[in-house]
Design an enzyme around this catalytic site. Structure first.
Site, mmCIF file in Angstrom:
data_model
loop_
_atom_site.group_PDB
_atom_site.id
_atom_site.type_symbol
_atom_site.label_atom_id
_atom_site.label_comp_id
_atom_site.label_asym_id
_atom_site.label_seq_id
_atom_site.Cartn_x
_atom_site.Cartn_y
_atom_site.Cartn_z
ATOM 1 N N SER A 601 -75.908 -44.175 27.488
ATOM 2 C CA SER A 601 -75.899 -43.296 28.649
ATOM 3 C C SER A 601 -76.121 -41.853 28.191
ATOM 4 O O SER A 601 -77.152 -41.557 27.584
ATOM 5 C CB SER A 601 -74.601 -43.475 29.437
ATOM 6 O OG SER A 601 -74.665 -42.826 30.691
ATOM 7 N N ASP A 678 -80.823 -50.787 36.475
ATOM 8 C CA ASP A 678 -79.865 -49.689 36.320
ATOM 9 C C ASP A 678 -79.950 -48.768 37.541
ATOM 10 O O ASP A 678 -80.930 -48.039 37.716
ATOM 11 C CB ASP A 678 -80.180 -48.918 35.037
ATOM 12 C CG ASP A 678 -79.054 -47.999 34.605
ATOM 13 O OD1 ASP A 678 -78.292 -47.546 35.479
ATOM 14 O OD2 ASP A 678 -78.929 -47.725 33.394
ATOM 15 N N HIS A 711 -76.255 -50.418 34.617
ATOM 16 C CA HIS A 711 -75.980 -49.469 33.532
ATOM 17 C C HIS A 711 -75.070 -50.056 32.452
ATOM 18 O O HIS A 711 -75.129 -49.639 31.296
ATOM 19 C CB HIS A 711 -75.361 -48.202 34.123
ATOM 20 C CG HIS A 711 -75.413 -47.014 33.211
ATOM 21 N ND1 HIS A 711 -76.576 -46.583 32.618
ATOM 22 C CD2 HIS A 711 -74.441 -46.159 32.779
ATOM 23 C CE1 HIS A 711 -76.329 -45.516 31.881
ATOM 24 N NE2 HIS A 711 -75.046 -45.242 31.953
#
Length: 740
Positions: A601, A678, A711
């Site tokens: 991330s 995502d 994610h």
């Protein structure tokens, strides 16, 4: 034996923790009632006011049931006031990170009867259900409209009617769920249950982002991908227009209070980040969309009006921003205890650090009493307030920024003291009973965690979780050693670091080094929590050293340390990783030709940004998972807090993107991985980066894509695969397979 990845993924090193929900039974002076799920999924209620016996009753003595011939498994449960009814949820379906759809039921404790939340209607599409504090009605959201279920009368009233894909009532839209509330609820009951405040989000002007799903939906639906459209405001685009509405439960009338238009933020510039009932009034925290202007609005539902009572602008002070917080605590007036008027406790900026202040009356423009100060910060504070003794409890970094200890101070600012043991390193978490008379204190590290239950008024303590089995299991593994230290990277800039060393560390050997980074604004990776993580596996099984550095921009070192990254994300954070790596490369036990960096991330972004800025001089390898590659692709509320809007900071956005891709050719090799589903950091980020690679003929990288994974990368066994690939890739890198 070394810590094996398979053991780690199976949860062999998981920490057992008791998680309890404290209950308020409405009996004045009674404290300590709690509810938790036992090992079989049943709902148990106990009373910690009997600490030595911890008497319990089982409210729901089943974990599954049949209704109309179908079996349902209970996944969540919420007791109502009086413990006569329990709200159950079955068959949850994940929506976004914090939200889900489910089937809701009302369980009668005495008769054991179960009925659907919506009489005569079984629906799995309820997005939210929440008890009134009085335990007589339940607010719920179905198809983005708000409803009220009267439990005793078995009736349902529809409160709003225009909910649709553009209009949300009582629940947040995507960006508010992710960046503001970190949850699925946008309803707030008054203490007496007479009013319900709820958020209305108008997303009509918010652009949609479409995500194709290739495998998540059954092929019977067709041979084409299923497209899911999300109202997702990227940086610089229109935000949802949010308003706080009210329902009067006496008349079932919905109204929108009139706010002072001259001082209130305009629709297109208003974020509502916190809502708190303060007795008969509601306190609303607002910021502008760039999060450097704070306005506190006080609303009177009875007279249906409100006004801005306090405001602060930090744009001209330290260049920082206001983070989203949900810790404002109401302090009711009580002349017997010396509190003449209602007030509240808030986190404020004192000499560049986050501290606690007591405001009274509610419309005060400045604090009545500063409660804490110094070169340290309060964290998610206050944790609780004992209104009978005037004691404020809070977690803070007073001893060390990598630790969390529990402290207390009186409302008049006197008798500051520590509650947890500050003579030893510790990272504590807390959970207080509703009256703050009882405390579940969780020791989370650096050693094996444990939990104790404290009666703060009686001074008794009971250990309820020791993790003895985990401690015994660890004896069979080569658990690495962790060393914490501070280093100076340049000038007077001091950063916190940790180094994970193999158990049989030999200072005469030359070890490869893996830097692990997150690095986002206000975050913290270097702390003293106990964890057996992927990094511990790398140190133990791959005979490597793992280093984490919390550089500039990260949290709990003061606002000056954080705010330097404003408007230019990626520069200072990457610079500090490089400067630290240069120091490690000179240590006698480090092989400077085998230094790598990895992150997920924001950490994936920082991995690429560090490789870009370094150009292969210090870091030879990198692994980036689900990275942001251009902040123009990320959501508005998070991004503009740190970067302002692209319209106000075009150069900053340009410089913060992964732009100089030819510099990445200086690394020996790097890895990029991303899930196509995502909804947070869109796959667009990685595709745009790959396009830049193609244009510049950057080819020294590997890539892996996970179909339909979000994610967290979990869909269809993907979480096991992503760590397998990280593990194998870094093992090959350190073995020299990826050459010059």
């Amino acid at each position: 034996m070394p810590i094996q990845l398979d053991d780690l993924m199976r949860g062999e090193f998981g920490v057992l923790k008791s998680s309890i929900d404290w209950l308020d039974d409405g009996i004045e002076g009674h404290d300590g009632l709690y509810a938790e799920r036992d090992g079989s999924g049943k709902v148990v209620v106990g009373d910690y006011s009997r600490v030595t016996t911890t008497e319990t009753i089982t409210l729901v003595d089943i974990s599954e049931f049949e209704y109309d011939g179908e079996k349902h498994t209970i996944s969540m449960a919420w007791p109502g006031k009086g413990l006569e009814k329990v709200l159950l949820m079955t068959d949850p379906r994940k929506n976004w990170r914090h939200s889900y759809y489910g089937e809701y039921w009302i369980y009668d404790v005495s008769s054991k009867n179960i009925e659907p939340l919506v009489p005569n209607l079984l629906t799995t599409d309820v997005r939210l259900a929440a008890w009134s504090p009085m335990g007589d009605v339940i607010a719920f959201v179905l198809e983005n409209n708000l409803y009220i279920r009267n439990v005793s009368q078995q009736s349902v009233s529809q409160i709003t009617t225009d909910g649709d894909k553009n209009t949300f009532y009582g629940i947040p839209d995507w960006v508010y769920e992710e960046e503001v509330f970190s949850g699925n609820s946008a309803v707030w009951w008054s203490a007496n249950g007479k009013y319900l405040a709820f958020l209305r989000s108008n997303d009509s002007s918010v652009p949609e982002y479409s995500i194709p799903y290739f495998e998540r939906f059954p092929i019977e639906n067709g041979s084409y991908p299923e497209m899911v459209d999300i109202k997702y405001p990227k940086a610089g685009y229109d935000n949802p227009i949010v308003e706080l509405m009210f329902l009067d439960l006496t008349s079932y009338e919905v109204f929108l209070p009139k706010i002072d238009d001259l001082r209130n933020l305009k629709d297109n510039d208003r974020l509502i980040t916190e809502v708190v009932w303060t007795g008969a009034k509601v306190m609303v925290r607002q910021t502008n969309r760039e999060s450097d202007l704070l306005k506190i609005v006080l609303i009177d539902p009875l007279h249906r009006n409100g006004s801005v009572v306090r405001e602060e602008d930090v744009s001209g002070k330290d260049g920082g921003w206001f983070e989203v917080t949900h810790d404002t605590t109401y302090i009711p007036a009580n002349k017997s205890y010396g509190r003449q008027e209602d007030g509240y406790i808030d986190t404020v900026i004192i000499d560049g650090y986050n501290h606690l202040a007591y405001f009274s009356p509610l419309d005060a423009t400045s604090p009545k009493q500063i409660l804490t100060s110094g070169s340290w910060e309060v964290v998610d504070a206050p944790s609780a307030v004992d209104l009978t003794t005037g004691t404020v409890y809070f977690l803070a970094t007073r001893k060390d920024p990598t630790e969390r200890h529990l402290y207390a101070v009186q409302l008049d600012g006197t008798n500051f003291r520590s509650i947890s043991n500050t003579n030893e390193a510790g990272y504590y978490g807390v959970s207080f009973s509703t009256g703050a008379g009882y405390l579940l204190l969780s020791y989370n590290g650096p050693n094996v965690p444990y939990q104790t239950l404290l009666s703060l008024r009686e001074g008794t303590e009971v250990t309820i979780q020791e993790n003895a089995k985990l401690a015994a299991r660890l004896e069979n593994y080569k658990v690495p050693e962790t060393v914490w230290e501070q280093i100076t990277v340049e000038g007077d800039v001091v950063v916190n670091t940790l180094e994970i060393r193999p158990q049989d560390f030999n200072p005469d050997k030359k070890y490869p080094v893996l830097f692990h980074i997150y690095g986002g604004p206000g975050s913290q990776t270097v702390d003293k929590r106990f964890t057996i993580s992927f990094e511990a596996h790398v140190a133990s099984a791959l005979d490597a050293i793992v280093v984490s550095v919390d550089g500039r921009g990260t949290g709990f070192m003061g606002r000056k340390f954080r705010a330097v990254v404003r408007d230019q994300l990626g520069y200072w954070e990457a610079r500090d990783q490089i400067l630290a790596a240069q120091q490690w490369s000179k240590r006698s036990y480090v092989d400077p030709s085998r230094i790598a960096i990895w992150g997920w991330s924001y950490g994936g972004y920082m991995t690429l940004k560090t490789l870009e800025q370094d150009g292969g001089k210090t870091f030879s390898y990198g692994m980036a998972v689900a990275p942001v590659t251009d902040w123009r692709f990320y959501d508005s509320i998070y991004t503009e807090r740190y970067m302002h809007t692209p319209q106000h900071n075009a150069d900053g956005y340009d410089g913060s993107a992964i732009k100089n891709v030819t510099a990445l050719m200086g690394a020996k090799r790097f890895l990029v991985m991303h899930g196509t589903g995502d909804d947070n950091v869109h796959f667009q980020n990685t595709l745009a980066l790959i396009d830049k690679f193609d244009l510049q003929q950057v080819e020294n990288y590997d890539m892996y894509v996970f179909p339909d994974s979000d994610h967290s990368i979990f869909f269809h066994n993907a979480n096991k695969v992503v760590y397998d690939r990280l593990d194998r890739w870094i093992e090959l890198a350190f073995a020299g397979v990826y050459g010059e």
